[in-house]
Design an enzyme around this catalytic site. Sequence first.
Site, PDB file in Angstrom:
ATOM      1  N   GLY A   1      12.767  93.271  11.922  1.00  0.00           N
ATOM      2  CA  GLY A   1      13.887  93.098  11.003  1.00  0.00           C
ATOM      3  C   GLY A   1      13.454  93.329   9.564  1.00  0.00           C
ATOM      4  O   GLY A   1      12.304  93.690   9.285  1.00  0.00           O
TER       5      GLY A   1
ATOM      6  N   TYR B   1      26.060  80.398  13.109  1.00  0.00           N
ATOM      7  CA  TYR B   1      24.805  80.620  12.362  1.00  0.00           C
ATOM      8  C   TYR B   1      24.377  79.336  11.661  1.00  0.00           C
ATOM      9  O   TYR B   1      23.239  78.878  11.802  1.00  0.00           O
ATOM     10  CB  TYR B   1      25.050  81.730  11.344  1.00  0.00           C
ATOM     11  CG  TYR B   1      23.853  82.112  10.498  1.00  0.00           C
ATOM     12  CD1 TYR B   1      22.743  82.746  11.064  1.00  0.00           C
ATOM     13  CD2 TYR B   1      23.849  81.883   9.114  1.00  0.00           C
ATOM     14  CE1 TYR B   1      21.660  83.128  10.275  1.00  0.00           C
ATOM     15  CE2 TYR B   1      22.777  82.258   8.332  1.00  0.00           C
ATOM     16  CZ  TYR B   1      21.679  82.885   8.911  1.00  0.00           C
ATOM     17  OH  TYR B   1      20.614  83.262   8.122  1.00  0.00           O
TER      18      TYR B   1
ATOM     19  N   THR C   1      18.590  87.471  -0.009  1.00  0.00           N
ATOM     20  CA  THR C   1      17.424  88.298  -0.353  1.00  0.00           C
ATOM     21  C   THR C   1      17.719  89.746   0.027  1.00  0.00           C
ATOM     22  O   THR C   1      18.389  89.997   1.029  1.00  0.00           O
ATOM     23  CB  THR C   1      16.185  87.760   0.399  1.00  0.00           C
ATOM     24  OG1 THR C   1      15.968  86.416  -0.036  1.00  0.00           O
ATOM     25  CG2 THR C   1      14.948  88.592   0.124  1.00  0.00           C
TER      26      THR C   1
END
Length: 328
Positions: free
Chosen positions: A11, A146, A176
């Site tokens: 990822g 989540y 980010t």
Amino acid sequence: MERVLITGAAGFLGSHLCDKFLNEGFEVIGMDNFLTGSPKNIQHLKQHSGFSFIEHDVTNFIDIDGPLDYILHFASPASPIDYLRIPIQTLKVGSLGVHNVLGLAKAKKARVLIASTSEVYGDPLVHPQTEEYYGNVNPIGPRGVYDEAKRFQEAMTMAYHNFHGISTRIVRIFNTYGPRMRLNDGRVIPAFMGQILRGEDLTVFGDGSQTRSFCYVDDQIEGIFKLLFSDYNLPVNIGNPEEISILDFAKEIIELTNGQSKIVFKDLPVNDPLQRCPDITKAKTILNWSPKVDRQTGMKKTFDYFKSLTQEELYQTNYKNFDNFIKK
Ligand code: NAD
Ligand code: UDP
């Protein structure tokens, strides 16, 4: 040579962590099932003698030969449209996945660092968010899969620390960005940059008054590295406290990229946090960390990365079911 296992290695953040630990002289084992990541993100590490890769879903038992000194658990869908698309996997990786990771850490006597998120604060009623704030989360809203998985993950990590005495660290990551984000992952920076590159209008959700604070990936990785080697086991916010509204951010991106796009307004997604900004006092005082890369510099590097993508990558879409996420 110390050995580190990084889950979610293919990822965005996981691949940068692999780079960092290899550069620092560690042996790195990357693990991923490519649910939202890509082999392309770790292609450059194939020839590196310190790197090996295991394709594996961490919600199943994790078997690693030999010793392990550190585990960084970064496997999880991370963008709102990803966890809308794959809600069950999102819940499983934050629950079954973290259980397997913690069990492995216990067996190997390894220190484990868990990737948590600013989403544990939900739509925050405290601003900026300190680590002491318990949050304002809707468990059954679209983001619940989540947010609750990450909150469970923190609880499980503290339980393993308190009950089994394993060495744990928890980083609460705020938005980010940087190279290797997936252009079609729906998060605001890839979304806006993709729209500029395709000559489309920029889609601002709501009236754009909601705020975010964006941290460049190099700063984030440095903060995580420092946290792992600190002796602090409670959650620490890592993010850039420079806050901006999404509307101003859209204008800034158009200007920065000399884009010709206009701004169009779409409905605000359900439970979209209205303001988000980290209080990074703990990171500053405990880790002696603060972000160094300003938004101008970070955004330019990120746009250069997106410009290097192929036409096929530029037009790949992931917006299936996305309408369900938006308030009707
Ligand atoms: P990403 O989607 O680029 O990376 C996640 C990786 O995990 C992907 O490669 C995916 O294939 C892998 N994965 C997912 N489920 C898996 C499973 N069951 N088994 C093995 N691998 C699996 O997202 P990212 O932005 O790099 O986020 C990484 C971590 O950081 C996530 O845990 C996320 O929640 C956390 N985080 C990121 C941000 C951010 O702004 N980027 C903010 C807060 C938290
Ligand atoms: N957003 C937007 N247009 C887009 C994508 C996102 O206005 O095309 C907004 C979104 O509603 C949110 C903010 O940008 O308020 C950041 O969204 P992102 O998905 O990047 O992450 P979040 O911080 O919400 O998890």
